[in-house]
Enzyme design. Structure first.
Site, PDB file in Angstrom:
ATOM      1  N   LYS A   1      -1.743  53.290 -28.138  1.00 17.45           N
ATOM      2  CA  LYS A   1      -1.578  51.937 -28.660  1.00 17.45           C
ATOM      3  C   LYS A   1      -1.030  52.038 -30.072  1.00 17.45           C
ATOM      4  CE  LYS A   1      -3.835  49.780 -31.198  1.00 17.45           C
ATOM      5  NZ  LYS A   1      -3.740  49.466 -32.679  1.00 17.45           N
TER       6      LYS A   1
ATOM      7  N   THR B   1      -0.818  57.658 -37.072  1.00 16.54           N
ATOM      8  CA  THR B   1      -0.973  56.215 -37.297  1.00 16.54           C
ATOM      9  C   THR B   1      -0.881  55.374 -36.043  1.00 16.54           C
ATOM     10  OG1 THR B   1       1.318  56.129 -38.014  1.00 16.54           O
ATOM     11  CG2 THR B   1      -0.350  56.233 -39.709  1.00 16.54           C
TER      12      THR B   1
ATOM     13  N   GLU C   1       6.174  45.842 -34.370  1.00 17.66           N
ATOM     14  CA  GLU C   1       5.960  44.394 -34.486  1.00 17.66           C
ATOM     15  C   GLU C   1       7.261  43.679 -34.844  1.00 17.66           C
ATOM     16  OE1 GLU C   1       1.234  44.571 -35.646  1.00 17.66           O
ATOM     17  OE2 GLU C   1       2.721  44.509 -37.246  1.00 17.66           O
TER      18      GLU C   1
ATOM     19  N   SER D   1      -6.381  35.854 -37.706  1.00  9.12           N
ATOM     20  CA  SER D   1      -6.700  34.647 -36.948  1.00  9.12           C
ATOM     21  C   SER D   1      -6.191  34.729 -35.516  1.00  9.12           C
ATOM     22  CB  SER D   1      -6.100  33.430 -37.630  1.00  9.12           C
ATOM     23  OG  SER D   1      -4.696  33.569 -37.794  1.00  9.12           O
TER      24      SER D   1
END
Length: 407
Positions: free
Chosen positions: A181, A192, A279, A407
């Site tokens: 992952k 990392t 990302e 969040s």
């Protein structure tokens, strides 16, 4: 739910590994309505090796992992997603000790044979009540697939990442599978990310450590998404010995070279998959540096290019701004000579010996940058050192994901 990366690759068909049984359950570390706890039970006699993050503010899980690797034996792996348990002081350590004690009691093994990893938000202690309830559930869960186990350890990952390889060791076929992952907070100060490799080969622990450390140098330590080194990240290799080969203890043993190549292949596949899921990534970038004074110098130059926000945003915008590559080479702090530097994008040479190529036509470079697979070549003209590193572009998606991560 994050959209799947456009660079995603399908999860490969994976064989089961005798002596390694994965299970998953939901501990509820984060309110995302899915399993978040992976448990891999390992048969007696399993050897282990590992590499861990060099981040000084690492988690208690990493510290205990480093300690346990010295013993060379493993009976269990526990991975939770949703809470990294890093920067949590004594409370974090107590949670990890409670987990290892409960797993060791369940298996009847030493606590030093239990390996724990956590990933997720930093600074929130892992709740022991949830941890223990999660363990009770996962102990009773049925065995699952490697793909299910991979999905369970993910956080901002958009697709399951796995790799498979095999090798002939002294006439015996051995299998290797790897799961991983990682998509952000990725920089090569070891690995990392959280990655786990399982093989049915018999490999003595010191030799397995030698092989994994070497494979790491050419794979996980040659990737970067955002230059940030995580607090929690770990790569572990487990060898159950169930294939029946004579244990490998050095390169003098029959099949050692083949096994080492297979292990390196799995590590490289996994490393590339992490970059492909960077990302917000839209482009996979390979940077090849040659002509350096040493291989290590070449790697540092490559990483300076790969970590440059200006280079990464230019690639995102499909802008053939090779001047930014020149800038990155110059800031790397490694031996370089402006008047010897040569650069190419894809197969098109754009600069040679410190000057733009005569008659340079940007058209093929622009076409290359519109693709998803980007290649940059840099020759320093100083020596024989060379290295390859891999990264992704930097887009608005990276900002969106990390602006509201908690969040």
């Amino acid at each position: 739910m994050l959209a799947k990366s456009p660079l995603a690759l399908p999860f490969p068909a994976m064989p089961s590994i005798a002596g390694a049984t994965p299970r998953i359950a939901r501990a509820g570390y984060k309110d995302w309505g899915r399993c978040d706890l992976t448990f891999v039970e390992l048969d007696e006699g399993t050897t282990v090796a590992g590499v861990t993050t060099q981040n000084i503010c690492c988690s208690s899980e990493v510290e205990l992992c480093r300690q346990n690797i010295k013993g060379g034996q493993a009976r269990a792996l526990i991975v939770n997603a949703g809470n990294s348990n890093a920067f949590t002081g004594r409370r974090g350590l107590e949670a990890v000790e409670a987990i290892t004690s409960k797993v060791a009691a369940h298996l009847g093994c030493a606590k030093s044979a239990v390996f724990v990893s956590s990933t997720g938000v930093i600074g929130v202690p892992l709740p022991k009540v949830k941890a223990e309830a999660g363990l009770d559930a996962v102990f009773q869960a049925p065995p699952c697939s490697w793909e299910d186990a991979t999905n369970t350890i993910g956080t901002t990952d958009t697709f399951a990442k796995g790799a498979v390889a095999s090798a002939m060791v002294d006439g015996v076929k051995v299998n290797l599978v790897g799961i991983i992952k990682g998509s952000g907070m990725i920089a090569p100060d070891m690995a990392t990310m959280l990655g786990y490799i399982f093989t049915d080969a018999a490999v003595e622990a010191p030799f397995l450590q030698q092989l994994l450390s070497a494979a790491n140098s050419d794979s996980f330590s040659c990737i970067t998404v955002d230059s940030d080194t995580s607090t929690s990240d770990t790569v572990l290799a487990f060898a159950t010995g169930k294939a029946g080969n004579a244990p490998l203890g050095s390169f003098a043993d029959a099949g050692a070279d083949a096994f080492a190549a297979a292990l390196r292949d799995v590590c490289l596949q996994l490393a590339h998959l992490v970059v492909r899921d960077g990302e917000g990534a839209q482009k996979f970038i390979a940077i090849h540096v040659s002509g350096a004074t040493s291989d290590e110098s070449a790697r540092r130059v490559g990483l300076a290019i790969a970590n440059s926000p200006l280079v990464k945003t230019a690639i995102a915008g499909e802008d053939a701004n090779w001047g930014r590559v020149v800038m990155a080479v110059g800031k790397a702090g490694e031996p370089a000579d402006r008047d010897l530097l040569s650069i190419r994008f894809g197969s098109t040479q754009v600069a040679r010996n410190g000057l733009p190529v005569d008659g340079y036509d940007e058209t093929p470079v622009a076409a290359h940058l519109k693709g998803q697979e980007i290649e940059i070549g840099v020759d320093l003209g100083l020596g024989t050192g060379k290295a390859s590193v891999w990264t992704c572009d930097l887009t608005h998606g990276y900002i969106s994901i990390n602006a509201d991560y908690r969040s």
